[in-house]
Motif scaffolding. Structure first.
Motif, PDB file in Angstrom:
ATOM      1  N   PHE A 192       0.858  -1.192   0.000  1.00  0.00           N
ATOM      2  CA  PHE A 192       0.000   0.000   0.000  1.00  0.00           C
ATOM      3  C   PHE A 192       0.884   1.229   0.000  1.00  0.00           C
ATOM      4  O   PHE A 192       1.798   1.359   0.827  1.00  0.00           O
ATOM      5  CB  PHE A 192      -0.908   0.002   1.228  1.00  0.00           C
ATOM      6  CG  PHE A 192      -1.947   1.092   1.208  1.00  0.00           C
ATOM      7  CD1 PHE A 192      -3.051   1.010   0.377  1.00  0.00           C
ATOM      8  CD2 PHE A 192      -1.816   2.212   2.016  1.00  0.00           C
ATOM      9  CE1 PHE A 192      -4.016   2.009   0.357  1.00  0.00           C
ATOM     10  CE2 PHE A 192      -2.771   3.218   1.997  1.00  0.00           C
ATOM     11  CZ  PHE A 192      -3.878   3.108   1.165  1.00  0.00           C
ATOM     12  N   TRP A 203      -5.401   1.794   6.622  1.00  0.00           N
ATOM     13  CA  TRP A 203      -4.963   0.534   6.004  1.00  0.00           C
ATOM     14  C   TRP A 203      -4.274  -0.357   7.024  1.00  0.00           C
ATOM     15  O   TRP A 203      -4.514  -1.568   7.078  1.00  0.00           O
ATOM     16  CB  TRP A 203      -4.027   0.841   4.836  1.00  0.00           C
ATOM     17  CG  TRP A 203      -3.431  -0.387   4.205  1.00  0.00           C
ATOM     18  CD1 TRP A 203      -4.021  -1.202   3.297  1.00  0.00           C
ATOM     19  CD2 TRP A 203      -2.138  -0.929   4.476  1.00  0.00           C
ATOM     20  NE1 TRP A 203      -3.177  -2.241   2.963  1.00  0.00           N
ATOM     21  CE2 TRP A 203      -2.009  -2.086   3.672  1.00  0.00           C
ATOM     22  CE3 TRP A 203      -1.081  -0.556   5.290  1.00  0.00           C
ATOM     23  CZ2 TRP A 203      -0.869  -2.885   3.668  1.00  0.00           C
ATOM     24  CZ3 TRP A 203       0.071  -1.342   5.298  1.00  0.00           C
ATOM     25  CH2 TRP A 203       0.168  -2.494   4.507  1.00  0.00           C
ATOM     26  N   SER A 207      -4.851  -4.416   8.126  1.00  0.00           N
ATOM     27  CA  SER A 207      -3.994  -5.183   7.225  1.00  0.00           C
ATOM     28  C   SER A 207      -2.926  -6.020   7.907  1.00  0.00           C
ATOM     29  O   SER A 207      -2.270  -6.824   7.254  1.00  0.00           O
ATOM     30  CB  SER A 207      -3.295  -4.224   6.257  1.00  0.00           C
ATOM     31  OG  SER A 207      -2.366  -3.420   6.994  1.00  0.00           O
TER      32      SER A 207
END
Length: 256
Positions: A192, A203, A207
């Motif tokens: 990312f 995120w 994640s």
């Protein structure tokens, strides 16, 4: 040519009477007559034919009429436009580089502007912002500004802290794309990349990844108990303000 002479010419043409034209212009009849003579002398032609009380335009007067009307109309349009422009609210343009949007609220709080001033906030790179003559540019660019209309002030130093999942190995790595080269945090693949630290924090929250975050966001993430600070050297990014000379602003606090 004196536009007052043209105004007098148009009023006499409209009323076909020197006395009535004088009344409408708040002048004496002799002053109106004098102005018409001045205009005729400057053009070298007679503009009116006078037969007792019957005043008519000559052929030269007929030719002058549309030009006089155009000049007075253009002058009035210019005056109206200038008056409208002066009544518009003052405008302050503030540009923030991509990635620094999360600092925009803090920057705007530090600005002191008149209540009549319209603040226009844009997300632009520093070079484009300067080319567009933005009043204030917030940037992390390490380039020195060459435009003499701007001065550079160090505004903030962003401290980036490494974070990773608590008690487990990172499965992916995220990165801010505007901060330059950063040390690799793990052997996990880069999954990312973005310019907004807040998006990177979101995120990470879902994640099981690792990344460098601004210190406040890193601490906020670690308060969830799912992440921890990593034993990695902190990274520092200097944030500058480029200020255009004559910008209509003051500051809440003295700038560094």
């Amino acid at each position: 040519m004196d536009t007052e002479l043209l105004k007098t010419f148009l009023e006499v043409q409209k009323t076909r009477h020197f006395g009535k034209a004088a009344d409408n212009l708040y002048l004496t009849q002799s002053a109106v007559s004098f102005r018409i003579r001045q205009l005729e002398q400057s053009l070298g032609v007679a503009l009116f034919s006078r037969h007792r009380n019957n005043i008519q335009l000559t052929e030269a007067g007929e030719l002058l009429l549309p030009h006089a009307e155009a000049v007075i109309s253009a002058l009035q349009a210019a005056r109206t436009q200038l008056q409208q422009q002066s009544s518009l609210p003052q405008r302050l343009t503030v540009a923030v580089e991509p990635g620094l949007q999360y600092l925009a609220a803090e920057l705007l709080e530090a600005l002191v502007v008149n209540i009549e001033t319209a603040v226009h906030l844009q997300v632009l790179d520093a070079t484009t912002a300067c080319n567009r003559q933005s009043d204030v540019v917030l940037c992390a660019s390490q380039d020195s500004i060459t435009d003499p209309a701007y001065k550079t002030v160090l505004w903030r130093t962003i401290v980036l802290t490494a974070v990773g999942p608590a008690g487990s190995t990172a499965q992916a790595e995220g990165r801010l794309d505007w901060v330059g080269r950063l040390p690799q945090l793990s052997k996990a693949p880069l999954a990312f990349c973005c310019s907004d630290p807040r998006l990177l924090r979101q995120w990470l929250a879902r994640s099981n990844g690792t990344a460098f975050l601004p210190q406040a966001l890193a601490q906020d993430l670690c308060h969830t108990g799912l992440y921890q600070l990593l034993a990695m050297p902190e990274q520092q990014i200097n944030v500058q303000l480029w200020l255009r000379d004559g910008a209509p602003i003051r500051w809440q606090d003295q700038l560094v």
